[in-house]
Design a protein around this motif. Structure first.
Motif, mmCIF file in Angstrom:
data_model
loop_
_atom_site.group_PDB
_atom_site.id
_atom_site.type_symbol
_atom_site.label_atom_id
_atom_site.label_comp_id
_atom_site.label_asym_id
_atom_site.label_seq_id
_atom_site.Cartn_x
_atom_site.Cartn_y
_atom_site.Cartn_z
ATOM 1 N N THR A 45 0.838 -1.199 0.000
ATOM 2 C CA THR A 45 0.000 0.000 0.000
ATOM 3 C C THR A 45 0.874 1.250 0.000
ATOM 4 O O THR A 45 0.659 2.172 -0.767
ATOM 5 N N THR A 46 1.910 1.249 0.857
ATOM 6 C CA THR A 46 2.756 2.434 0.958
ATOM 7 C C THR A 46 3.433 2.723 -0.376
ATOM 8 O O THR A 46 3.447 3.852 -0.827
ATOM 9 N N GLU B 53 2.464 1.847 -3.309
ATOM 10 C CA GLU B 53 1.486 2.243 -4.316
ATOM 11 C C GLU B 53 1.007 3.673 -4.120
ATOM 12 O O GLU B 53 0.525 4.294 -5.057
ATOM 13 N N GLN B 54 1.126 4.173 -2.881
ATOM 14 C CA GLN B 54 0.634 5.519 -2.615
ATOM 15 C C GLN B 54 1.553 6.606 -3.162
ATOM 16 O O GLN B 54 1.177 7.754 -3.195
ATOM 17 N N THR C 268 2.854 8.822 -5.732
ATOM 18 C CA THR C 268 2.325 9.232 -7.030
ATOM 19 C C THR C 268 3.283 10.230 -7.655
ATOM 20 O O THR C 268 3.697 11.184 -7.000
#
Ligand SMILES: *[C@@H]1O[C@H](CO)[C@@H](O)[C@H](O)[C@H]1NC(C)=O
Ligand SMILES: *[C@@H]1O[C@H](CO)[C@@H](O)[C@H](O)[C@H]1NC(C)=O
Ligand SMILES: *[C@@H]1O[C@H](CO)[C@@H](O)[C@H](O)[C@H]1NC(C)=O
Length: 220
Positions: free
Chosen positions: A15-16, A18-19, A21
């Motif tokens: 998750t980290t 993927e966050q 951007t």
């Protein structure tokens, strides 16, 4: 139980990552080293009209003040004293001035235009009447080093190179950078004189940019 905890940690990791951007970051400020901070501040205020946010202050780079303590964590230990000032351009991009006192900022070897040295080599301001600003720059000790040029044949966009009185290259463009460079046919941009300016990459060029990035990461 162990398995559940591991899965949980793995999920957090995924998750980290993927966050993160990627997007076009705003340009926050540009920092330049100078040998006479008061003179540089006065010139950028009087000629380019930049706002003074914080006038020059001398800082001892040690734990005697919070700023000194901060700088001591950013610079090598031999840096003992520095004067700093903070200015703002018309669209909020900062200009941060540094005059290193101990050890002192070295005067550049030349006041000529060192275009072939790698690294930051110019800033550019927007002025709809470049000729007037050039005249003021020359009157106050700067130099004009190119004519006022038309960037794209048949269009109004203009650009001119000048040197401030301290040897820094200051370009003036008559309109914003985005207005001049966006949405152009790459074949038209390749006709402009500055070879460092490239057009917005197409989707396939963006993909090849990231493979270039991967090579750089692998090298380091
Ligand atoms: C910090 O540096 C200044 C000037 O170099 C010096 O006068 C002062 O004693 C130093 N303070 C500390 C806590 O080291
Ligand atoms: C400045 O550059 C010239 C030519 O590259 C060189 O000969 C000279 O020693 C340099 N001066 C200083 C002070 O570094
Ligand atoms: C751009 O130039 C290339 C090579 O000269 C040519 O093949 C291509 O058709 C041109 N693209 C446009 C949009 O004119």
């Amino acid at each position: 139980m162990k398995f559940v905890v591991l899965c949980f940690l793995w999920a957090i990791t995924i998750t980290t990552s993927e966050q993160f951007t990627t997007y076009a970051r705003a340009m926050n400020h540009v920092g330049i080293s100078v040998t006479d901070i008061d003179a540089v501040l006065a010139w950028y205020h009087d000629v380019l009209g930049f706002t003074v946010l914080i006038a020059p202050v001398e800082i001892a780079v040690n734990n005697s003040t919070p700023m000194g303590s901060l700088l001591s964590q950013m610079y090598p230990p031999e840096m003992k004293r520095v004067k700093m000032a903070h200015m703002s351009s018309g669209n909020g991009v900062g200009l941060e001035l540094f005059q290193f006192i101990d050890p002192p900022t070295r005067r550049p070897n030349t006041t000529s235009f060192e275009y072939s040295r790698a690294g930051l080599f110019h800033i550019c301001v927007t002025d709809p009447e470049p000729e007037n600003l050039v005249r003021r720059i020359v009157e106050t000790g700067g130099k004009q080093i190119s004519p006022v040029l038309t960037v794209f044949p048949g269009e109004i966009y203009q650009a001119v190179y000048t040197l401030d009185p301290f040897g820094n290259l200051v370009e003036i463009m008559a309109t914003s950078y985005e207005r001049q460079m966006s949405n152009r046919d790459p074949n038209v941009t390749s006709q402009i004189s500055d070879p460092t300016i490239t057009s917005r990459p197409s989707k396939s060029q963006q993909l090849s940019t990231s493979s270039v990035l991967q090579k750089i990461i692998a090298k380091n």
